[in-house]
Design a protein around this motif. Sequence first.
Motif, PDB file in Angstrom:
ATOM      1  N   HIS A 192      48.132  50.530  48.612  1.00 46.15           N
ATOM      2  CA  HIS A 192      48.553  49.334  49.082  1.00 46.15           C
ATOM      3  C   HIS A 192      49.329  49.082  50.395  1.00 46.15           C
ATOM      4  N   TRP A 202      50.209  42.684  43.487  1.00 47.35           N
ATOM      5  CA  TRP A 202      48.894  42.148  43.881  1.00 47.35           C
ATOM      6  C   TRP A 202      48.751  40.945  43.116  1.00 47.35           C
ATOM      7  N   CYS A 220      50.938  54.283  50.016  1.00 45.56           N
ATOM      8  CA  CYS A 220      50.970  53.271  50.813  1.00 45.56           C
ATOM      9  C   CYS A 220      51.127  53.285  52.335  1.00 45.56           C
TER      10      CYS A 220
END
Lengths: 295, 295
Positions: A192, A202, A220
């Motif tokens: 992410h 999310w 990430c």
Amino acid sequence: MDKFASMRAFTQVIESGGFAAAARTMGVSRSTVNKLVINLEDELKVQLLQRSTRQVNPTPTGLAFYERCVNILAEVEAAELAVSQLQTEPKGTLKINAPMSFGTLHLGKAIAEFITQYPELQVQLTLDDRLIDPIAEGYDLTVRISQPETSPSLVCQAIAPVARVLCASSTYLAKHGVPQHPEELTEHSCLHYGQIVTGNQWQLSDREQEYRVTVKGTLCSNNGEVLRDAAVRGLGIALLPTFIIQQELDRETLAIVLPNYQPPALSLCLIYPLNRHLNTKIRLFTEFLRQKFGL
Amino acid sequence: MDKFASMRAFTQVIESGGFAAAARTMGVSRSTVNKLVINLEDELKVQLLQRSTRQVNPTPTGLAFYERCVNILAEVEAAELAVSQLQTEPKGTLKINAPMSFGTLHLGKAIAEFITQYPELQVQLTLDDRLIDPIAEGYDLTVRISQPETSPSLVCQAIAPVARVLCASSTYLAKHGVPQHPEELTEHSCLHYGQIVTGNQWQLSDREQEYRVTVKGTLCSNNGEVLRDAAVRGLGIALLPTFIIQQELDRETLAIVLPNYQPPALSLCLIYPLNRHLNTKIRLFTEFLRQKFGL
DNA sequence: ACATATTGTCTCAAATAATTCTACAATAAT
DNA sequence: ATTATTGTAGAATTATTTGAGACAATATGT
């Protein structure tokens, strides 16, 4: 009392040879011209024109002042012309800030096309995924992929929807299984945006309901291409804009996951200073982008 | 909308570094400065100043326009200064028209005295006993010995009474007798102004009555000194202003006739164009004459 | 961190100015 | 002589400008 108007009336009277003629060419009444000139004379405490009921002649002083008036009026006109040309003919540099991915993948080509139309214009494109203050850092235009934000002194214009999808490589899915419901994502390795604690929420929704999932991230990044490449290598499931992974979807090196659940809509946003009069450079470029990337 | 005011406000904002500071130095409210600048921007359709709630900076266009504004405003000021100096410091030529006799006997000396005060000033004195149109012939000032006449576009200012007397030489009077009543003048040889048919009406009055006598002229002239000299030579009785014959009366080469009967009063008249703003040259000279020749 | 002061801008009523209409005397032109 | 046009003056109407106060945004000082 408008000195500028007075000077125009005065010069016009001299050039037209009379108050009535001047009034006619200026499209106002004789009284107006008369008072304008009288005001000028009163302010200067000077007789500028010698009127004999049917004829108007400048006094010596009036003639001297006339010369100067003509100069001044011409210079005002020149200044206004210069400004409006400076405004309509885009010159100088246009400072743009954009996110890395969109910049490299799309904006570069668009800018190249744009500057061929305006040879006088230089573009300085800074790619940066930080959130920046466009005014403080002196950018004319900032491009963001985000939800439209509102702010005083800034205008944020969404010019195109940016679809995002969950995706992963077929090898990853073969190994860990294909999730059938958002809740299952907690069991997966997710890739992410942003920082570990901020971007790990999310949000997915189908027609009936909205699901908020706190995902575990093995990786990430603030850069979409990094996430894309990681996904291709089978590191996990990523939530990415389609424009970043179009190629991978076409080549089927990435597959869409949970196609029936949508993340919140994002937009391609143009952010620029809110001003009464928009700079032509900015106006032209935003129009160009709007035309280029749809709406 | 006063463009100069807008330009002044705009430049002041740049120079003072803010709307509030500019308003203070200009002595108006912040609103006014604000609107002035906005009007200017609207007219030019350009953002001249970039305002961020607490700071004001010129845009590149605004800076370019500022340079020109400063120029223009300076030129306006220079033009006004030039005009007012041209007006207060008398220069150039002062065209004067006056009758022969007064001109040679008094005005010459007065003018000589006047021009020493104003070295920049040139005087062009035309002596002429014709009746002239001061405007048509381009005279700044006309001096006449007459009854004040009124006219549009001309102002006639009587600055001193001009006494007239009947006079003749003692030899003439010894030969033809001293008249004791106006009616007796018809029996005398009279020397009068103007043309035979126009100037031959003399008007005399005592406290009770007015007498109009049509005199026979052996000599008439449009020049007083000619008449004076004729009278001295014993050619007849003349009606002359005292300033022409002062010397002769003192020397007793001329004697006053019918001292108890007065001709209509005349005045020393200054005639100049009627204007809202009187030329300084004219103003100064008429003031000088008024002071010189009394009132 | 909080309160205070100052900034640019906006709105609204009051004051101010500009513009036109009309009338008039003066003067060219016919 | 008559007619038309000029520049000007005053009144009435219209438009504009002005400043006060309010407001949100932002420095500044403590």
